[in-house]
Design a protein around this motif. Structure first.
Motif, PDB file in Angstrom:
ATOM      1  N   ASP A   9      27.567 -20.167 -36.553  1.00 37.28           N
ATOM      2  CA  ASP A   9      27.344 -19.837 -35.142  1.00 37.28           C
ATOM      3  C   ASP A   9      28.156 -18.614 -34.718  1.00 37.28           C
ATOM      4  OD1 ASP A   9      29.816 -21.030 -35.249  1.00 37.28           O
ATOM      5  OD2 ASP A   9      29.347 -22.680 -33.878  1.00 37.28           O
ATOM      6  N   TRP A  10      28.278 -17.654 -35.620  1.00 40.78           N
ATOM      7  CA  TRP A  10      28.933 -16.391 -35.271  1.00 40.78           C
ATOM      8  C   TRP A  10      27.887 -15.279 -35.310  1.00 40.78           C
ATOM      9  CZ3 TRP A  10      33.209 -14.635 -33.084  1.00 40.78           C
ATOM     10  CH2 TRP A  10      33.509 -13.274 -33.183  1.00 40.78           C
ATOM     11  N   GLY A  11      27.352 -14.945 -34.156  1.00 40.85           N
ATOM     12  CA  GLY A  11      26.384 -13.851 -34.058  1.00 40.85           C
ATOM     13  C   GLY A  11      25.150 -14.072 -34.892  1.00 40.85           C
ATOM     14  N   ARG A  22      31.792 -18.745 -38.927  1.00 42.49           N
ATOM     15  CA  ARG A  22      32.912 -18.472 -38.025  1.00 42.49           C
ATOM     16  C   ARG A  22      34.019 -17.667 -38.705  1.00 42.49           C
ATOM     17  NH1 ARG A  22      33.271 -24.710 -35.862  1.00 42.49           N
ATOM     18  NH2 ARG A  22      31.259 -24.706 -34.739  1.00 42.49           N
ATOM     19  N   LEU A  23      34.259 -17.957 -39.967  1.00 40.66           N
ATOM     20  CA  LEU A  23      35.362 -17.281 -40.649  1.00 40.66           C
ATOM     21  C   LEU A  23      35.161 -15.772 -40.693  1.00 40.66           C
ATOM     22  CD1 LEU A  23      38.032 -17.606 -42.138  1.00 40.66           C
ATOM     23  CD2 LEU A  23      36.759 -17.861 -44.269  1.00 40.66           C
ATOM     24  N   GLU A  24      33.920 -15.329 -40.743  1.00 41.01           N
ATOM     25  CA  GLU A  24      33.665 -13.888 -40.741  1.00 41.01           C
ATOM     26  C   GLU A  24      34.123 -13.276 -39.425  1.00 41.01           C
ATOM     27  OE1 GLU A  24      32.753 -12.152 -43.401  1.00 41.01           O
ATOM     28  OE2 GLU A  24      32.924 -14.113 -44.378  1.00 41.01           O
ATOM     29  N   GLY A  25      33.887 -13.974 -38.330  1.00 44.01           N
ATOM     30  CA  GLY A  25      34.370 -13.483 -37.046  1.00 44.01           C
ATOM     31  C   GLY A  25      35.882 -13.469 -36.976  1.00 44.01           C
ATOM     32  N   MET A  26      36.513 -14.487 -37.552  1.00 48.49           N
ATOM     33  CA  MET A  26      37.974 -14.529 -37.574  1.00 48.49           C
ATOM     34  C   MET A  26      38.540 -13.350 -38.357  1.00 48.49           C
ATOM     35  SD  MET A  26      38.654 -18.578 -38.284  1.00 48.49           S
ATOM     36  CE  MET A  26      38.052 -19.845 -37.168  1.00 48.49           C
ATOM     37  N   LYS A  27      37.946 -13.051 -39.494  1.00 47.92           N
ATOM     38  CA  LYS A  27      38.415 -11.923 -40.306  1.00 47.92           C
ATOM     39  C   LYS A  27      38.304 -10.613 -39.539  1.00 47.92           C
ATOM     40  CE  LYS A  27      37.314 -13.833 -44.905  1.00 47.92           C
ATOM     41  NZ  LYS A  27      36.544 -13.614 -46.143  1.00 47.92           N
ATOM     42  N   GLN A  37      48.363 -23.511 -23.815  1.00 43.97           N
ATOM     43  CA  GLN A  37      49.348 -23.877 -22.802  1.00 43.97           C
ATOM     44  C   GLN A  37      50.696 -24.207 -23.444  1.00 43.97           C
ATOM     45  OE1 GLN A  37      48.027 -26.707 -19.798  1.00 43.97           O
ATOM     46  NE2 GLN A  37      45.902 -26.082 -20.102  1.00 43.97           N
ATOM     47  N   GLN A  38      50.671 -24.865 -24.594  1.00 45.49           N
ATOM     48  CA  GLN A  38      51.914 -25.196 -25.276  1.00 45.49           C
ATOM     49  C   GLN A  38      52.659 -23.933 -25.714  1.00 45.49           C
ATOM     50  OE1 GLN A  38      50.834 -27.849 -28.490  1.00 45.49           O
ATOM     51  NE2 GLN A  38      49.831 -29.282 -27.081  1.00 45.49           N
ATOM     52  N   LEU A  39      51.912 -22.937 -26.195  1.00 46.33           N
ATOM     53  CA  LEU A  39      52.521 -21.676 -26.631  1.00 46.33           C
ATOM     54  C   LEU A  39      52.787 -20.729 -25.463  1.00 46.33           C
ATOM     55  CD1 LEU A  39      50.433 -20.943 -29.858  1.00 46.33           C
ATOM     56  CD2 LEU A  39      52.885 -21.427 -29.761  1.00 46.33           C
ATOM     57  N   ARG A  40      52.220 -21.077 -24.294  1.00 44.64           N
ATOM     58  CA  ARG A  40      52.322 -20.239 -23.100  1.00 44.64           C
ATOM     59  C   ARG A  40      51.694 -18.856 -23.332  1.00 44.64           C
ATOM     60  NH1 ARG A  40      58.466 -21.137 -21.242  1.00 44.64           N
ATOM     61  NH2 ARG A  40      58.737 -22.217 -23.216  1.00 44.64           N
ATOM     62  N   VAL A  41      50.511 -18.877 -23.917  1.00 43.46           N
ATOM     63  CA  VAL A  41      49.732 -17.655 -24.120  1.00 43.46           C
ATOM     64  C   VAL A  41      48.339 -17.884 -23.551  1.00 43.46           C
ATOM     65  CG1 VAL A  41      51.046 -17.017 -26.179  1.00 43.46           C
ATOM     66  CG2 VAL A  41      48.953 -18.374 -26.436  1.00 43.46           C
ATOM     67  N   SER A  42      47.522 -16.835 -23.537  1.00 41.99           N
ATOM     68  CA  SER A  42      46.177 -16.938 -22.984  1.00 41.99           C
ATOM     69  C   SER A  42      45.210 -17.545 -24.001  1.00 41.99           C
ATOM     70  CB  SER A  42      45.674 -15.548 -22.578  1.00 41.99           C
ATOM     71  OG  SER A  42      45.598 -14.706 -23.724  1.00 41.99           O
ATOM     72  N   TYR A  43      44.060 -17.997 -23.489  1.00 39.08           N
ATOM     73  CA  TYR A  43      42.991 -18.498 -24.356  1.00 39.08           C
ATOM     74  C   TYR A  43      41.781 -17.586 -24.235  1.00 39.08           C
ATOM     75  CZ  TYR A  43      38.968 -21.120 -25.981  1.00 39.08           C
ATOM     76  OH  TYR A  43      37.808 -21.474 -26.634  1.00 39.08           O
ATOM     77  N   GLN A  44      41.174 -17.268 -25.362  1.00 38.70           N
ATOM     78  CA  GLN A  44      39.962 -16.446 -25.373  1.00 38.70           C
ATOM     79  C   GLN A  44      38.892 -17.156 -26.184  1.00 38.70           C
ATOM     80  OE1 GLN A  44      40.511 -12.255 -26.561  1.00 38.70           O
ATOM     81  NE2 GLN A  44      42.716 -12.628 -26.571  1.00 38.70           N
ATOM     82  N   HIS A  45      37.713 -17.329 -25.585  1.00 43.76           N
ATOM     83  CA  HIS A  45      36.584 -17.804 -26.385  1.00 43.76           C
ATOM     84  C   HIS A  45      35.928 -16.594 -27.028  1.00 43.76           C
ATOM     85  CE1 HIS A  45      32.316 -18.947 -27.138  1.00 43.76           C
ATOM     86  NE2 HIS A  45      32.945 -19.941 -27.731  1.00 43.76           N
ATOM     87  N   ARG A  46      35.751 -16.630 -28.318  1.00 44.18           N
ATOM     88  CA  ARG A  46      35.273 -15.458 -29.039  1.00 44.18           C
ATOM     89  C   ARG A  46      33.799 -15.586 -29.408  1.00 44.18           C
ATOM     90  NH1 ARG A  46      35.623 -11.853 -28.779  1.00 44.18           N
ATOM     91  NH2 ARG A  46      35.726 -10.910 -30.847  1.00 44.18           N
ATOM     92  N   ASP A  47      33.121 -14.451 -29.373  1.00 44.90           N
ATOM     93  CA  ASP A  47      31.754 -14.354 -29.898  1.00 44.90           C
ATOM     94  C   ASP A  47      31.560 -12.961 -30.461  1.00 44.90           C
ATOM     95  OD1 ASP A  47      30.779 -12.514 -27.800  1.00 44.90           O
ATOM     96  OD2 ASP A  47      30.916 -14.262 -26.480  1.00 44.90           O
ATOM     97  N   ALA A  48      30.461 -12.763 -31.151  1.00 43.94           N
ATOM     98  CA  ALA A  48      30.249 -11.508 -31.873  1.00 43.94           C
ATOM     99  C   ALA A  48      29.940 -10.335 -30.965  1.00 43.94           C
ATOM    100  CB  ALA A  48      29.113 -11.679 -32.882  1.00 43.94           C
ATOM    101  N   SER A  49      29.691 -10.578 -29.678  1.00 46.11           N
ATOM    102  CA  SER A  49      29.314  -9.495 -28.772  1.00 46.11           C
ATOM    103  C   SER A  49      30.496  -8.826 -28.091  1.00 46.11           C
ATOM    104  CB  SER A  49      28.357 -10.031 -27.695  1.00 46.11           C
ATOM    105  OG  SER A  49      29.017 -10.995 -26.884  1.00 46.11           O
ATOM    106  N   SER A  50      31.716  -9.269 -28.371  1.00 49.41           N
ATOM    107  CA  SER A  50      32.888  -8.704 -27.712  1.00 49.41           C
ATOM    108  C   SER A  50      34.016  -8.534 -28.729  1.00 49.41           C
ATOM    109  CB  SER A  50      33.347  -9.602 -26.562  1.00 49.41           C
ATOM    110  OG  SER A  50      33.694 -10.887 -27.040  1.00 49.41           O
TER     111      SER A  50
END
Length: 343
Positions: free
Chosen positions: A85-87, A92-97, A258-271
């Protein structure tokens, strides 16, 4: 307009005063015809001073060397990152890379480390400034073998991350470095074990992000074959014998953020992923303008200098030719006089 002088400001002022003063003095003492030349030289001197001040206009984003930054990538390599479900049908792993490489490019000069996890966590790459080593480590990432997968926990890397960050802090006693964490995963828990907590690491990082991969509808998961070094068939549900569906768990991912006190981003292949802004001069988080620079325009003044030097060269060559012609004519006259001819 911005200024970034090549010399110390006080020294630039001294140089400007001396050069301008000399040219003005020479112009006052010169004849009317020569005074025009000295006025041209005055313009050249003013252009030189302006070029040394290195003026700039506008702003643009620029990557600056993050040599006071440590970046830790925490990467999910469980079987579920083989979900398609990556583009489209990419896993997904390809998007992570792709995102790891982009984030590394956004922090050039940083030290990089990488932790991977599935049912257990391990450090794949110790801190290094070698971007090539990071890229090779990323290229070698594969999902857990689908035929032997034992489940995964999205929080299993918490203790190891804290250990890596603690070692980085101890290696930086003066506190000059910033530490960023980028967590990449789908949040899916198939191990059903005791959840660990990332809160202990929150005080050791100055920024980063949790990046989530996958969709709520989910997708079939390709089974990675370690021996064939490729994706084989799909992973099947042991009860229904239908292809298993992996779905993103954004609640878990948001909790980790929230535990790390950083932002969350939902990722997809269009951004593209959003990197943390860091002031590399102090090793701390910076506002959005910290990595913006002005368009330099000192070259405009340099062109004025070059233009006047070309004019001076042309006039010098012409004057030299006139002198040479005059000397040649004088030699002819002297030769004719010695021969008794009329001049």
């Amino acid at each position: 307009m911005t200024w970034n002088p090549m010399l110390e400001p006080w020294l630039l002022v001294v140089v400007a005063v001396l050069l301008v003063g000399y040219v003005v003095y020479a112009a006052i003492r010169a004849s009317a015809r020569a005074r025009l030349m000295w006025l041209g030289r005055l313009v050249m001197v003013l252009a030189l001073v302006a070029a040394l001040a290195r003026p700039g206009i506008g702003t643009y984003s620029a990557n600056v060397a993050n040599d006071a930054v440590d970046v830790v990538f925490v990467v999910d390599t469980s079987a579920s990152v083989g979900a398609e479900d990556w583009g489209g049908e990419a896993v997904r792993l390809e998007g992570m890379k792709e995102d790891i490489k982009q984030l590394a490019a956004d922090h050039p000069g940083a030290r990089y480390a990488m932790i991977t996890f599935n049912s257990v966590a391990s450090q794949r790459l110790p801190f290094t400034t070698d971007a090539t080593a990071l890229q090779e480590a990323v290229d070698l990432l594969t999902p857990e073998d689908g035929y032997y997968a034992m489940g995964s926990s999205p929080t299993v890397a918490a203790d190891l991350l804290h250990e890596v960050l603690r070692d980085a802090v101890e290696a930086d006693p003066e506190g000059e470095r910033a530490r960023l964490v980028y967590y990449l995963g789908d949040g899916e828990d198939t191990l059903n074990g005791e959840e660990e907590d990332f809160s202990e690491s929150a005080g050791l990082v100055q920024g980063g992000s949790v990046l989530g991969y996958g969709t709520k509808a989910g997708a079939k998961v390709r089974a990675y074959d370690t021996y064939a070094r490729d994706y084989a068939d799909y992973i099947y549900d042991s009860g229904s014998y239908e292809p298993g569906i992996s779905k993103i768990d954004e609640d878990t991912l948001d909790s980790i953020a929230q535990q790390l006190r950083v932002s969350y981003q939902h990722r997809d292949a269009s951004s593209e992923p959003e990197a943390a802004d860091v002031d590399v001069r102090r090793g701390t988080l910076a506002p959005d303008t910290a990595n913006r620079m002005s368009f330099p325009i000192y070259w405009v003044f340099a062109m004025v200098i070059v233009g006047w030097l070309l004019i001076e060269s042309f006039l010098l060559v012409r004057a030299g030719r006139e002198v040479r012609d005059a000397l040649t004519d004088q030699e002819r006259r002297e030769d004719a006089r010695e021969a008794g001819d009329d001049v």
